[in-house]
Scaffold this motif. Structure first.
Motif, PDB file in Angstrom:
ATOM      1  N   ARG A   1      37.510  36.432  27.941  1.00  0.00           N
ATOM      2  CA  ARG A   1      37.632  36.506  29.399  1.00  0.00           C
ATOM      3  C   ARG A   1      38.500  35.378  29.937  1.00  0.00           C
ATOM      4  O   ARG A   1      39.400  35.603  30.754  1.00  0.00           O
ATOM      5  N   ASP A   2      38.231  34.139  29.476  1.00  0.00           N
ATOM      6  CA  ASP A   2      38.999  32.992  29.961  1.00  0.00           C
ATOM      7  C   ASP A   2      40.465  33.089  29.546  1.00  0.00           C
ATOM      8  O   ASP A   2      41.363  32.726  30.315  1.00  0.00           O
ATOM      9  N   THR A   3      40.713  33.567  28.326  1.00  0.00           N
ATOM     10  CA  THR A   3      42.101  33.716  27.867  1.00  0.00           C
ATOM     11  C   THR A   3      42.851  34.703  28.749  1.00  0.00           C
ATOM     12  O   THR A   3      44.004  34.459  29.134  1.00  0.00           O
ATOM     13  N   THR A   4      42.210  35.819  29.074  1.00  0.00           N
ATOM     14  CA  THR A   4      42.848  36.820  29.942  1.00  0.00           C
ATOM     15  C   THR A   4      43.161  36.233  31.313  1.00  0.00           C
ATOM     16  O   THR A   4      44.259  36.419  31.851  1.00  0.00           O
ATOM     17  N   LEU A   5      42.206  35.495  31.872  1.00  0.00           N
ATOM     18  CA  LEU A   5      42.413  34.894  33.193  1.00  0.00           C
ATOM     19  C   LEU A   5      43.533  33.851  33.168  1.00  0.00           C
ATOM     20  O   LEU A   5      44.379  33.814  34.066  1.00  0.00           O
ATOM     21  N   VAL A   6      43.529  32.998  32.137  1.00  0.00           N
ATOM     22  CA  VAL A   6      44.556  31.955  32.048  1.00  0.00           C
ATOM     23  C   VAL A   6      45.941  32.568  31.873  1.00  0.00           C
ATOM     24  O   VAL A   6      46.910  32.152  32.517  1.00  0.00           O
ATOM     25  N   VAL A   7      46.044  33.571  31.004  1.00  0.00           N
ATOM     26  CA  VAL A   7      47.343  34.213  30.767  1.00  0.00           C
ATOM     27  C   VAL A   7      47.863  34.858  32.045  1.00  0.00           C
ATOM     28  O   VAL A   7      49.040  34.703  32.399  1.00  0.00           O
TER      29      VAL A   7
END
Length: 236
Positions: free
Chosen positions: A53-59
């Motif tokens: 989830r965090d990776t998707t948001l950061v990207v």
């Protein structure tokens, strides 16, 4: 099975999604009882879910912010699209190529969930610098020369700087591969490969080819850049 294996984590996720069905099949009312999972596998499954989830948001956030900054810098709506697209392509290529070596040459079964995110942040930041340097020079040369000549001169004038910077940075991150920590080895390998691809393939061939094909559409919606001397038609 191995409690840290992806199949084990997938099984925990499946059980969590099916917990109401499991309760009802056991004769328990889901309104009165709750089913929880504990242990290393459940903990790792939670970490994986949060990381994804965090990776998707950061990207998404980084991509949108950089895209907006490129629009502001280039004063164009077309150039930032392929600039950002080539940056993401460079990252994806570096990640895929690195994983090919990790799995088939080094024999690794997986990598830390932190590595793709860290590599994304570094490669996108470096790719933006190279993109801005190249496109700014081409746009400056296009005020004097036709787009094809401007691309030729822009690549020639910035090639030495971008290539040398790419080699130095790739060697710098490559030093991490000498450390006895697997995460550092993988991170250094991915970033080194990504920087080399970015400096010699993306910025050296792909972006100049796109600029040449789009011609004056690169600077849309601005008006066509007028040549200060040696007036040449757009087709030339």
């Amino acid at each position: 099975m191995n409690p840290y294996d992806q199949a084990a984590l997938d099984l925990v996720d499946h059980l969590i999604e099916s917990k109401e069905k499991l309760l009802s099949s056991s004769g328990l009312n889901s309104d009165e009882y709750q089913l929880y999972f504990s242990g290393e596998t459940a903990n790792s499954a939670d970490i994986r879910a949060v990381s994804n989830r965090d990776t998707t948001l950061v990207v998404l956030f980084v991509t949108l912010v950089i895209f907006a900054m490129l629009i502001f810098h280039t004063r164009s709506l077309i150039a930032p699209i392929y600039m950002m697209a080539t940056i993401l392509l460079s990252y994806a290529s570096a990640l895929g190529l690195s994983w090919f070596f990790f799995e088939n040459v080094f024999g690794y079964d997986g990598m830390s969930y932190l590595i793709p995110l860290y590599a994304f942040v570094f490669l996108v930041a470096l790719g933006v610098d190279y993109n801005i340097m190249l496109i700014s020079r081409i746009r400056e040369e296009n005020r004097t020369f036709a787009i094809k000549e401007a691309v030729y001169r822009g690549v020639a004038l910035t090639g030495g700087v971008i290539s040398s910077a790419g080699l130095i940075l790739a060697a710098t991150f490559g030093v991490l591969m000498t450390q006895p920590i697997l995460e550092l080895f993988m991170f250094g390998f991915i970033v080194s490969i990504g920087i080399l691809l970015d400096a010699f393939v993306i910025r050296g061939m792909l972006v100049p080819a796109i600029v040449t094909l789009l011609k004056q559409w690169n600077w849309w919606p601005q008006k066509k850049i007028s040549l200060q001397k040696n007036e040449v038609s757009e087709n030339e």
